[in-house]
Design a protein around this motif. Structure first.
Motif, PDB file in Angstrom:
ATOM      1  N   ARG A 169       0.855  -1.193   0.000  1.00  0.00           N
ATOM      2  CA  ARG A 169       0.000   0.000   0.000  1.00  0.00           C
ATOM      3  C   ARG A 169       0.885   1.234   0.000  1.00  0.00           C
TER       4      ARG A 169
ATOM      5  N   GLN B 284       3.972  11.591  10.071  1.00  0.00           N
ATOM      6  CA  GLN B 284       2.566  11.358  10.408  1.00  0.00           C
ATOM      7  C   GLN B 284       2.075  10.058   9.776  1.00  0.00           C
ATOM      8  N   ALA B 285       2.485   9.807   8.535  1.00  0.00           N
ATOM      9  CA  ALA B 285       2.078   8.574   7.854  1.00  0.00           C
ATOM     10  C   ALA B 285       2.639   7.354   8.576  1.00  0.00           C
TER      11      ALA B 285
ATOM     12  N   LEU C 169       1.366   4.649   1.794  1.00  0.00           N
ATOM     13  CA  LEU C 169       0.938   5.322   3.021  1.00  0.00           C
ATOM     14  C   LEU C 169       0.588   6.777   2.766  1.00  0.00           C
ATOM     15  N   THR C 170       1.382   7.433   1.941  1.00  0.00           N
ATOM     16  CA  THR C 170       1.111   8.808   1.526  1.00  0.00           C
ATOM     17  C   THR C 170       2.031   9.118   0.356  1.00  0.00           C
ATOM     18  N   GLU C 171       1.808  10.241  -0.276  1.00  0.00           N
ATOM     19  CA  GLU C 171       2.678  10.725  -1.339  1.00  0.00           C
ATOM     20  C   GLU C 171       3.185  12.109  -0.972  1.00  0.00           C
ATOM     21  N   ILE C 172       4.477  12.308  -1.181  1.00  0.00           N
ATOM     22  CA  ILE C 172       5.113  13.569  -0.829  1.00  0.00           C
ATOM     23  C   ILE C 172       5.301  14.401  -2.101  1.00  0.00           C
TER      24      ILE C 172
ATOM     25  N   ASP D 150       0.749   6.987  12.014  1.00  0.00           N
ATOM     26  CA  ASP D 150      -0.622   6.482  11.882  1.00  0.00           C
ATOM     27  C   ASP D 150      -0.620   5.001  11.506  1.00  0.00           C
ATOM     28  N   TYR D 151       0.287   4.610  10.632  1.00  0.00           N
ATOM     29  CA  TYR D 151       0.392   3.206  10.247  1.00  0.00           C
ATOM     30  C   TYR D 151       0.744   2.354  11.463  1.00  0.00           C
TER      31      TYR D 151
ATOM     32  N   PRO E 235       6.033   8.435  -3.514  1.00  0.00           N
ATOM     33  CA  PRO E 235       5.243   7.580  -2.616  1.00  0.00           C
ATOM     34  C   PRO E 235       6.071   7.007  -1.471  1.00  0.00           C
TER      35      PRO E 235
ATOM     36  N   PRO F 157       4.469  15.259   7.087  1.00  0.00           N
ATOM     37  CA  PRO F 157       3.593  14.219   6.507  1.00  0.00           C
ATOM     38  C   PRO F 157       4.227  12.839   6.473  1.00  0.00           C
ATOM     39  N   GLU F 158       5.547  12.780   6.268  1.00  0.00           N
ATOM     40  CA  GLU F 158       6.206  11.470   6.254  1.00  0.00           C
ATOM     41  C   GLU F 158       6.103  10.795   7.621  1.00  0.00           C
TER      42      GLU F 158
END
Length: 339
Positions: A21, A158-159, A23-26, A162-163, A34, A155-156
């Motif tokens: 998956r 945080q992703a 997790l997020t995209e920067i 959260d994971y 990704p 954001p990195e």
């Protein structure tokens, strides 16, 4: 970014046994970089777990490369090795090889915003930290910048946070190995805390892991195992934050976040030309040395997978044994008493 290309190539070749998956995209310079998470093994929410993380510092590419080499080996073995397939039926394995793709793209330690992700978590050290190195809020143009106070995590991070929170929920036993390079002449295996010289609650578990590895691999004396604070203390360590969170939310479970700090000073000593460029300080440049590092830590990763699967066989649950192991750990790592 050859590492991202290789990772996505491995994902495209992986069979149905491998899930992944984003997790997020920067976003960076018109691109979306990704953060991939690869999952193998049991889908049961209460299965023991091993997590492997690399590339939190973008310039420390060797950690990512070790994980990519290990992932390649796993994918190949699952095609023919029944013992590996059986092992993975009983454990959940997740790998995040490039946790800071923007930093790796820019060939720098921090993320594209200039924030050091290992200083960015909303947690302050309770012990004295060295100036700058321990994390600061002076300027993004200085290394070890924590980010602005009371701002959300990057954001990195945080992703990743959260994971991990989702992953740890209801899971009885989890080990993670976060791979770094750059400090000292020896490979160090650190456990929390980074921000305090106080012992962790699960010191007895770490003592058992250390003892089990030494007995299982008596000739594999590569690692100096110690609390991270014995080397230096820092603010904003994500693993301190997650460890304490798990203690509060799930006191009956065990979460042991480990950090492998590969000692790159030895690589520089053997090849002084690496001093000419900053990013070369964290990577074994010579091909034969790089190949050695890529295979050097397989035994440790395999051991952690087996230890997670068989944790009920080596963890001691009787209060008197826990107390005995804790006393032995205090003697080994804290001169006999908590500081």
């Amino acid at each position: 970014m050859p590492e991202l290309f290789e990772l996505e190539h491995l994902i495209s070749r992986a069979g149905s046994d491998v899930r992944f998956r984003v997790l997020t995209e920067i976003p960076h310079q018109g691109q979306a970089l990704p953060i991939h998470a690869i999952e193998l093994g049991s889908r049961a929410p209460d299965a023991p777990s091993l997590g492997l993380i690399g590339g939190i510092h973008g310039v420390e590419r060797i950690g990512t490369q070790v994980l990519l080499a290990y992932l390649h080996s796993l994918i190949m073995r699952l095609r023919w090795d029944e013992s590996m397939a059986e092992q993975l039926k009983h454990i959940h394995l997740f790998i995040i090889p490039i946790a800071n793709p923007g930093g790796m793209y820019l060939n720098q330690r921090a993320n594209p915003n200039g924030v050091d992700l290992m200083r960015n978590a909303p947690i302050d050290a309770t012990s004295h930290v060295p100036k700058l190195l321990g994390g600061h809020r002076l300027s993004r143009h200085l290394p070890w910048y924590r980010g602005k106070k009371q701002c959300p995590m990057q954001p990195e991070l945080q992703a990743l946070h959260d994971y991990m929170i989702q992953h740890l929920n209801k899971r009885p036993f989890t080990i993670t190995l976060d791979m770094h390079s750059g400090f000292g002449f020896n490979d160090r295996l650190w456990f929390p805390y980074a921000g305090s010289v106080s012992p962790i609650r699960d010191l007895n578990v770490m003592y058992r892991i250390n003892r089990l590895f030494a007995k299982t691999f008596p000739n594999h004396t590569l690692y100096k195992v110690e609390p991270q604070a014995h080397s230096y203390t820092t603010h904003g360590d994500i693993w301190d934050l997650l460890y304490d969170h798990n203690l509060q939310q799930q006191p009956q479970s065990t979460f042991m976040p480990l950090t492998l700090e590969m000692g790159s000073w030895l690589w520089v000593k053997k090849n002084p030309r690496q001093l000419l460029r900053y990013h070369r300080l964290f990577h074994p440049e010579l091909p034969h040395r790089q190949s050695r590092i890529l295979r050097r830590h397989y035994s440790l990763i395999d051991f952690l997978m087996m230890a997670a699967r068989g944790h009920n066989n080596w963890m001691k649950t009787k209060p008197e044994q826990i107390a005995k192991d804790t006393r032995a750990a205090l003697k080994l790592w804290y001169d006999g008493a908590a500081k």
